[in-house]
Design a protein around this motif. Sequence first.
Motif, short mmCIF file in Angstrom:
data_model
loop_
_atom_site.label_atom_id
_atom_site.label_comp_id
_atom_site.label_asym_id
_atom_site.label_seq_id
_atom_site.Cartn_x
_atom_site.Cartn_y
_atom_site.Cartn_z
N LEU A 40 -1.00 -0.92 -15.75
CA LEU A 40 0.18 -1.84 -15.09
C LEU A 40 0.35 -1.78 -13.74
O LEU A 40 0.46 -2.92 -12.91
N LEU A 41 0.41 -0.52 -13.22
CA LEU A 41 0.49 -0.38 -11.61
C LEU A 41 -0.75 -0.83 -11.08
O LEU A 41 -0.57 -1.54 -9.84
N THR A 42 -1.78 -0.61 -11.46
CA THR A 42 -3.16 -1.15 -10.85
C THR A 42 -3.28 -2.63 -10.96
O THR A 42 -3.55 -3.18 -10.02
N VAL A 43 -2.97 -3.18 -11.92
CA VAL A 43 -3.08 -4.68 -12.28
C VAL A 43 -2.17 -5.40 -11.51
O VAL A 43 -2.43 -6.46 -10.74
N SER A 44 -0.92 -4.82 -11.24
CA SER A 44 0.08 -5.66 -10.26
C SER A 44 -0.17 -5.40 -9.08
O SER A 44 0.07 -6.33 -8.26
N GLU A 45 -0.75 -4.23 -8.57
CA GLU A 45 -1.23 -4.19 -7.21
C GLU A 45 -2.29 -5.11 -6.76
O GLU A 45 -2.38 -5.79 -5.80
N THR A 46 -3.28 -5.11 -7.68
CA THR A 46 -4.42 -6.20 -7.44
C THR A 46 -3.88 -7.67 -7.35
O THR A 46 -4.34 -8.28 -6.52
N LEU A 47 -3.07 -7.91 -8.37
CA LEU A 47 -2.61 -9.53 -8.11
C LEU A 47 -1.80 -9.75 -6.70
O LEU A 47 -1.99 -10.69 -6.30
N LEU A 48 -1.00 -8.87 -6.50
CA LEU A 48 0.01 -8.97 -5.19
C LEU A 48 -1.09 -8.95 -4.28
O LEU A 48 -0.86 -9.77 -3.22
N TRP B 190 0.74 -1.12 0.04
CA TRP B 190 0.00 0.29 -0.17
C TRP B 190 0.89 1.29 0.01
O TRP B 190 0.51 2.23 -0.97
N GLY B 191 1.86 1.27 0.75
CA GLY B 191 2.69 2.43 0.84
C GLY B 191 3.63 2.78 -0.49
O GLY B 191 3.44 3.83 -0.79
N VAL B 192 4.24 1.67 -0.92
CA VAL B 192 4.99 1.64 -2.00
C VAL B 192 4.15 2.11 -3.07
O VAL B 192 4.51 3.00 -4.00
N TRP B 193 2.98 1.43 -3.51
CA TRP B 193 2.22 1.94 -4.64
C TRP B 193 1.67 3.08 -4.39
O TRP B 193 1.21 3.91 -5.57
N SER B 194 1.39 3.70 -3.05
CA SER B 194 0.84 4.92 -3.11
C SER B 194 1.73 6.01 -3.21
O SER B 194 1.37 7.16 -3.98
N VAL B 195 3.01 5.85 -3.19
CA VAL B 195 4.04 6.58 -3.51
C VAL B 195 4.42 6.47 -5.13
O VAL B 195 4.31 7.50 -5.61
N LEU B 196 4.08 5.38 -5.62
CA LEU B 196 4.28 5.43 -7.20
C LEU B 196 3.18 6.20 -7.69
O LEU B 196 3.27 6.87 -8.84
N TYR B 197 1.99 5.85 -7.27
CA TYR B 197 0.66 6.75 -7.92
C TYR B 197 0.95 8.31 -7.71
O TYR B 197 0.46 8.90 -8.64
N ALA B 198 1.44 8.57 -6.45
CA ALA B 198 1.61 10.03 -6.12
C ALA B 198 2.70 10.61 -7.23
O ALA B 198 2.48 11.72 -7.70
N LEU B 199 3.60 10.15 -7.46
CA LEU B 199 4.67 10.64 -8.35
C LEU B 199 4.04 10.66 -9.65
O LEU B 199 4.39 11.53 -10.50
#
Length: 135
Positions: free
Chosen positions: A108-116, A46-55
């Motif tokens: 790609l970010l949303t799909v990978s986060e959902t799968l993980l 959650w933290g890492v992908w939030s940072v990636l989305y924010a960037l």
Amino acid sequence: MFFSKEMELTGRLSPWYTRTTYCLYRLVSDYGYSYWRPIAWMGVLWGVWSVLYALHFMGRDQLHPCMDRVELLLSIAGLSFANIFAVFGFYRRFPSDLLADPTTCIVLLTVSETLLGFVFLFFLGLGLRTRFRLR
């Protein structure tokens, strides 16, 4: 803890590509015995992908001219949470203005986060089942 010792030995005797999966299985869930590790990994996800989305979204200021930074960060955190727990249907509650014009990177970010998220939820369920099994 015979099963975990057996899994560890099988991982050591296996070829390198299978050894990697055993190592990841141990790292993520302690061979299905831990329920804290998947929770911690979901927090890291959650933290890492939030940072990636924010960037990504803060780099595209033209996407949200009426939104201030705090609102954008809260929406990004909500998007990340909804992606991890997609199986529970949080997308119905999430405002879809962030994903109105998705780029390939965001898809790609949303799909990978959902799968993980599915993988970590499975390991969480496995750990809870093992923890509260009647003996």
